[in-house]
Design an enzyme around this catalytic site. Structure first.
Site, PDB file in Angstrom:
ATOM      1  N   LYS A  32      -1.983  -2.224   7.500  1.00 19.88           N
ATOM      2  CA  LYS A  32      -3.412  -2.057   7.815  1.00 19.88           C
ATOM      3  C   LYS A  32      -3.825  -3.056   8.886  1.00 19.88           C
ATOM      4  CE  LYS A  32      -7.810  -1.360   5.450  1.00 19.88           C
ATOM      5  NZ  LYS A  32      -8.513  -1.406   4.156  1.00 19.88           N
ATOM      6  N   ARG A  87      -0.497  -2.490  -6.727  1.00 20.13           N
ATOM      7  CA  ARG A  87      -0.708  -3.554  -5.733  1.00 20.13           C
ATOM      8  C   ARG A  87      -1.680  -4.602  -6.270  1.00 20.13           C
ATOM      9  NH1 ARG A  87      -1.088  -4.906  -0.036  1.00 20.13           N
ATOM     10  NH2 ARG A  87      -3.229  -5.314   0.600  1.00 20.13           N
ATOM     11  N   TYR A 144      -9.295 -11.458  -6.724  1.00 20.12           N
ATOM     12  CA  TYR A 144      -8.339 -11.503  -7.833  1.00 20.12           C
ATOM     13  C   TYR A 144      -8.556 -12.705  -8.744  1.00 20.12           C
ATOM     14  CZ  TYR A 144      -6.139  -7.798  -5.220  1.00 20.12           C
ATOM     15  OH  TYR A 144      -5.915  -6.618  -4.557  1.00 20.12           O
ATOM     16  N   HIS A 164      -2.377   2.490  -6.324  1.00 17.09           N
ATOM     17  CA  HIS A 164      -2.888   1.250  -5.725  1.00 17.09           C
ATOM     18  C   HIS A 164      -3.108   0.161  -6.771  1.00 17.09           C
ATOM     19  CE1 HIS A 164      -4.326  -0.612  -2.052  1.00 17.09           C
ATOM     20  NE2 HIS A 164      -5.367  -1.108  -2.712  1.00 17.09           N
ATOM     21  N   HIS A 223      -3.946  -9.477   3.946  1.00 11.61           N
ATOM     22  CA  HIS A 223      -5.406  -9.536   4.097  1.00 11.61           C
ATOM     23  C   HIS A 223      -5.771 -10.426   5.280  1.00 11.61           C
ATOM     24  CE1 HIS A 223      -6.141  -8.570  -0.450  1.00 11.61           C
ATOM     25  NE2 HIS A 223      -5.920  -7.488   0.274  1.00 11.61           N
ATOM     26  N   ARG A 274       0.865  -1.173   0.000  1.00 15.63           N
ATOM     27  CA  ARG A 274       0.000   0.000   0.000  1.00 15.63           C
ATOM     28  C   ARG A 274       0.905   1.226   0.000  1.00 15.63           C
ATOM     29  NH1 ARG A 274      -2.109  -3.578   3.911  1.00 15.63           N
ATOM     30  NH2 ARG A 274      -4.200  -4.371   3.403  1.00 15.63           N
TER      31      ARG A 274
END
Length: 289
Positions: free
Chosen positions: A172, A239, A271, A236, A262, A147
């Site tokens: 995150k 990524r 994805y 982004h 994640h 990120r």
């Protein structure tokens, strides 16, 4: 505070509410980004309800405010949800109202697929970025699936060349993780380091502070334009492209989830809908006629 520079800046009650919200966010150890977002959203709400006393604000007023965001201001679903989160946090954490007081229906987010660049398009962007610092920044975001906030907070010590990995600290969700350090990226970073010799932050600004997010965005858009790529894309997108290209090269989805940081596999599974490698092996029935 810019958002409070309006009529209600003279209201002690409103200023006290903003201060109380800020203190609660600090005590809950929310990230700086979340703190700024919540305070901004709460300020916008206070502008809407001014000069009504806060004790008179109920569900109907909050609902009307969000109807206004949708119908008159045409705010995005993301903006609406952030606003709801900020108001909910204030009511629940600061003034201790029960949930039934602020139980709002959230707008549904449009299920759109992330935009992805092809390998060739990423190569064009990197090849048109001639400044070695700028190229290193875009390369590490793509090559490690970072990120933009994670990139600017990388330290020199986070590049582990012995284990060929990058340590992403407090990403995150306040989680640490490892990501990939490719041989090409390591070589580029070593060349960059010899020229710029950063001390603490891997990418430093003019005063030794972390490089600014806005500067990285400008670098990306300039390189994208020079590369002649007209499809919509942001920093982004690099990524998203990292994850999609790993999936198309046969990397297990579970490993991609770990590399991206994640918490849920469902986030990573999107994805599988973006990747087209499996579609290319399927023959259309029209070609069978």
């Amino acid at each position: 505070m810019k958002d409070s520079d309006c009529q209600y800046r003279f209201s002690k009650e409103y200023l006290h509410a903003i201060k109380a919200l800020e203190e609660a966010l600090i005590l809950k150890n929310y990230s700086n980004h979340t703190k700024k977002t919540y305070i901004h959203m709460f300020n916008m709400f206070l502008k809407f309800v001014y000069p009504k006393p806060l004790y008179k604000i109920g569900n109907s007023i909050i609902t009307n405010y969000h109807i206004n965001l949708i119908q008159k201001q045409h705010r995005s679903v993301s903006y609406q949800n952030q606003s709801i989160n900020a108001i909910k946090f204030y009511l629940e954490t600061v003034v201790k109202h029960p949930k039934s007081y602020y139980d709002l229906k959230r707008p549904k987010k449009v299920a759109s697929l992330p935009k992805v660049l092809s390998l060739d398009e990423v190569a064009k962007i990197l090849n048109t970025t001639h400044n070695i610092k700028h190229k290193a920044i875009l390369s590490i975001i793509y090559g490690a699936g970072l990120r933009i906030s994670e990139c600017v907070h990388l330290k020199v010590a986070d590049i582990d060349s012995a284990q060929m990995r990058i340590i992403v600290r407090q990403g995150k969700g306040k989680k640490d993780r490892y990501s990939l350090l490719s041989k090409k990226l390591l070589s580029l970073l070593r060349s960059y380091y010899k020229i710029y010799t950063p001390e603490q932050w891997l990418f430093e600004g003019p005063k030794g502070t972390p490089y600014s997010v806005s500067s990285i965005r400008k670098i990306f858009y300039r390189s994208k334009h020079k590369a002649g790529i007209i499809k919509p894309a942001t920093v982004h997108t690099l990524r998203h492209s990292f994850a999609t290209h790993l999936l198309e090269s046969g990397v297990n989805l579970r490993y991609i989830q770990q590399l991206l940081g994640h918490s849920s596999s469902k986030t990573t599974e999107i994805y599988t809908h973006v990747s087209t490698s499996h579609l290319n092996s399927i023959t259309s029935p029209l070609d069978l006629l």
